[in-house]
Scaffold this motif. Structure first.
Motif, PDB file in Angstrom:
ATOM      1  N   ARG A 190       0.833  -1.205   0.000  1.00  0.00           N
ATOM      2  CA  ARG A 190       0.000   0.000   0.000  1.00  0.00           C
ATOM      3  C   ARG A 190       0.866   1.254   0.000  1.00  0.00           C
ATOM      4  NH1 ARG A 190      -2.911  -2.866   3.910  1.00  0.00           N
ATOM      5  NH2 ARG A 190      -1.997  -1.558   5.560  1.00  0.00           N
ATOM      6  N   LEU A 191       1.984   1.191   0.730  1.00  0.00           N
ATOM      7  CA  LEU A 191       2.912   2.322   0.754  1.00  0.00           C
ATOM      8  C   LEU A 191       3.470   2.586  -0.637  1.00  0.00           C
ATOM      9  CD1 LEU A 191       4.741   4.409   2.165  1.00  0.00           C
ATOM     10  CD2 LEU A 191       6.290   2.535   2.755  1.00  0.00           C
ATOM     11  N   GLN A 192       3.886   1.531  -1.317  1.00  0.00           N
ATOM     12  CA  GLN A 192       4.433   1.688  -2.666  1.00  0.00           C
ATOM     13  C   GLN A 192       3.372   2.177  -3.645  1.00  0.00           C
ATOM     14  OE1 GLN A 192       6.360  -1.838  -4.078  1.00  0.00           O
ATOM     15  NE2 GLN A 192       7.268  -0.841  -5.851  1.00  0.00           N
ATOM     16  N   ASP A 193       2.152   1.647  -3.508  1.00  0.00           N
ATOM     17  CA  ASP A 193       1.069   2.074  -4.393  1.00  0.00           C
ATOM     18  C   ASP A 193       0.718   3.545  -4.194  1.00  0.00           C
ATOM     19  OD1 ASP A 193       0.918  -0.439  -5.470  1.00  0.00           O
ATOM     20  OD2 ASP A 193      -0.743  -1.094  -4.192  1.00  0.00           O
ATOM     21  N   SER A 194       0.854   4.034  -2.952  1.00  0.00           N
ATOM     22  CA  SER A 194       0.492   5.423  -2.666  1.00  0.00           C
ATOM     23  C   SER A 194       1.438   6.416  -3.323  1.00  0.00           C
ATOM     24  CB  SER A 194       0.463   5.659  -1.149  1.00  0.00           C
ATOM     25  OG  SER A 194       1.768   5.527  -0.597  1.00  0.00           O
ATOM     26  N   ILE A 195       2.681   5.991  -3.586  1.00  0.00           N
ATOM     27  CA  ILE A 195       3.664   6.908  -4.155  1.00  0.00           C
ATOM     28  C   ILE A 195       3.789   6.728  -5.674  1.00  0.00           C
ATOM     29  CG2 ILE A 195       5.776   5.511  -4.094  1.00  0.00           C
ATOM     30  CD1 ILE A 195       5.448   9.070  -2.730  1.00  0.00           C
ATOM     31  N   ARG A 196       3.256   5.618  -6.200  1.00  0.00           N
ATOM     32  CA  ARG A 196       3.400   5.337  -7.632  1.00  0.00           C
ATOM     33  C   ARG A 196       2.791   6.419  -8.525  1.00  0.00           C
ATOM     34  NH1 ARG A 196       1.954   0.184  -7.583  1.00  0.00           N
ATOM     35  NH2 ARG A 196       4.092  -0.598  -7.487  1.00  0.00           N
ATOM     36  N   PRO A 197       1.614   6.988  -8.184  1.00  0.00           N
ATOM     37  CA  PRO A 197       1.074   8.064  -9.042  1.00  0.00           C
ATOM     38  C   PRO A 197       1.994   9.275  -9.139  1.00  0.00           C
ATOM     39  CG  PRO A 197      -0.634   7.205  -7.598  1.00  0.00           C
ATOM     40  CD  PRO A 197       0.654   6.608  -7.130  1.00  0.00           C
ATOM     41  N   LEU A 198       2.779   9.530  -8.088  1.00  0.00           N
ATOM     42  CA  LEU A 198       3.717  10.656  -8.149  1.00  0.00           C
ATOM     43  C   LEU A 198       4.780  10.403  -9.201  1.00  0.00           C
ATOM     44  CD1 LEU A 198       4.726  13.346  -7.029  1.00  0.00           C
ATOM     45  CD2 LEU A 198       5.982  12.069  -5.278  1.00  0.00           C
TER      46      LEU A 198
END
Length: 220
Positions: free
Chosen positions: A35-43
């Motif tokens: 979830r942490l990685q997914d939260s930053i992927r759009p950036l």
């Protein structure tokens, strides 16, 4: 069943429960880090679009200053500014993507925290250079677009008007910068955090929230 057999059965049951608990804890950790990685992927995807937009802006700038280099007037200067601005967009986008790519999502939480802090600093600086600069940049952008689309030098009739508009934009940028500096210097952490959030966007905020949750889980 004798007492020894009963003890061995309970011991096997305890081991199985511990193993199952370890599996559950590991799964929870993996899910949290995903979830942490997914939260930053759009950036990271946003930086790709920023690089593309920067290339287009630099191309427009080159087209304008190259076509007006004989006059060396307002459109020429505006084209040079847009060219440099486009390069800055590309640089900041590439740097942020590299910082995100360097994060070891399976590594220690402290290491992820440090990497995210670097991404945040890069985003704050990019917000100032790329975002806040539009207080002034809209002027050369308008001049360059009129020159490119219609072949009109809108500065020529009244150069002083555009100088005053530019001065007003610079003053606004300075006021915002001073207000942010005042907030940090006087300990107004909420105001300073609001500035940082405005420059960094929601994705880093979500990533930080997920990281805080992981830290609490591993601490407990």
């Amino acid at each position: 069943m004798e007492l020894d057999d009963l003890k061995q059965a309970f011991a096997r049951l305890d081991r199985r429960l511990e193993e199952q608990n370890a599996v559950n804890v590991a799964q929870v950790r993996r899910d949290a880090r995903n979830r942490l990685q997914d939260s930053i992927r759009p950036l990271g995807r946003a930086q790709t679009w920023q690089i593309v937009a920067g290339a287009a802006t630099a191309f427009i700038g080159v087209a304008v200053w190259h076509g007006t280099r004989d006059t060396m007037g307002g459109p020429f200067v505006s084209g040079v500014i847009l060219h440099l601005y486009g390069i800055a967009m590309i640089i900041f986008g590439a740097v942020t993507k590299a910082l995100i790519g360097a994060i070891d999502w399976a590594g220690p939480v402290l290491g992820i925290q440090r990497r995210l802090a670097r991404v945040r600093k890069a985003q704050v600086l990019a917000g100032i250079v790329i975002g806040l600069s539009w207080c002034v940049l809209w002027i050369p952008a308008m001049i360059a677009l009129f020159q490119l689309l219609f072949g009109i030098d809108i500065v020529a009739p009244s150069p002083s008007t555009w100088l005053w508009l530019s001065a007003g934009g610079v003053a606004l940028m300075g006021a915002v910068g001073l207000f942010q500096y005042w907030a940090r210097a006087t300990g107004r952490t909420a105001i300073a955090a609001a500035f940082d959030s405005a420059f960094t966007g929601e994705h880093l905020g979500r990533a930080q929230a997920e990281l805080d949750a992981i830290q609490r889980f591993e601490r407990d």
